[in-house]
Design a protein around this motif. Structure first.
Motif, PDB file in Angstrom:
ATOM      1  N   ARG A 235       0.797  -1.122  -0.056  1.00 18.96           N
ATOM      2  CA  ARG A 235       0.106  -0.332  -0.098  1.00 18.96           C
ATOM      3  C   ARG A 235       1.093   1.039  -0.157  1.00 18.96           C
ATOM      4  N   PHE A 236       1.850   0.701   0.856  1.00 17.12           N
ATOM      5  CA  PHE A 236       3.163   2.230   0.665  1.00 17.12           C
ATOM      6  C   PHE A 236       3.298   3.110  -0.679  1.00 17.12           C
TER       7      PHE A 236
ATOM      8  N   PHE B  41       2.137   2.161  -3.745  1.00 17.14           N
ATOM      9  CA  PHE B  41       1.057   3.175  -4.294  1.00 17.14           C
ATOM     10  C   PHE B  41       1.105   5.100  -3.811  1.00 17.14           C
ATOM     11  N   THR B  42       0.736   4.755  -1.892  1.00 14.60           N
ATOM     12  CA  THR B  42       0.164   5.983  -1.534  1.00 14.60           C
ATOM     13  C   THR B  42       0.904   6.326  -0.894  1.00 14.60           C
ATOM     14  N   GLY B  43       2.533   5.863  -1.102  1.00 16.19           N
ATOM     15  CA  GLY B  43       3.134   7.373  -0.025  1.00 16.19           C
ATOM     16  C   GLY B  43       4.524   7.644  -1.167  1.00 16.19           C
TER      17      GLY B  43
ATOM     18  N   GLY C 167       2.121   8.326  -5.008  1.00 12.37           N
ATOM     19  CA  GLY C 167       0.461   9.114  -4.582  1.00 12.37           C
ATOM     20  C   GLY C 167       0.124  10.525  -4.951  1.00 12.37           C
ATOM     21  N   ASP C 168       1.361  11.442  -4.991  1.00 15.26           N
ATOM     22  CA  ASP C 168       1.120  12.515  -5.229  1.00 15.26           C
ATOM     23  C   ASP C 168       1.665  13.119  -6.638  1.00 15.26           C
TER      24      ASP C 168
END
Length: 110
Positions: free
Chosen positions: A24-25, A27-29, A32-33
């Motif tokens: 998950r990290f 993709f989001t961490g 993600g931006d």
């Protein structure tokens, strides 16, 4: 029958938790931006369509409610849900018709 060793159990739980967090990290961490390419966004739209059948199919083929034995009402309900969803393109109509057919057949067949 002997249970699983506590150390092994907690090792597996912690490693699975770290692995899940890591996925998950990424993709989001990490990304993600950032703006994702159009081809990737196009493929991500099909994630739910790919995951949901994988979650539902075992429950239709080996239902836990019957101890894993084949069950005609659940198969018919899945086919009704699929057919109504395909024809109407309406998720609520598909879910409602599938639930109605399941409970009607469970009532009629005992």
């Amino acid at each position: 029958m002997e249970g699983i060793d506590r150390t092994t159990l907690w090792t597996v739980i912690i490693l699975l938790g770290l692995g899940s967090f890591g996925l998950r990290f990424v993709f989001t961490g990490l990304i993600g931006d950032r703006v994702m390419p159009e081809w990737l966004l196009r493929h991500l739209r099909y994630t739910a369509v790919a995951v949901l059948p994988g979650l539902v199919a075992p429950l239709v083929i080996w239902p836990t409610g019957t101890g894993g034995d084949f069950d005609l009402p659940r198969l018919v309900a899945a086919l009704v849900t699929l057919g109504v969803g395909y024809v109407t393109k309406n998720v609520l109509a598909a879910i409602g018709s599938g639930a109605a057919s399941l409970y009607t057949l469970l009532y009629l067949l005992g």
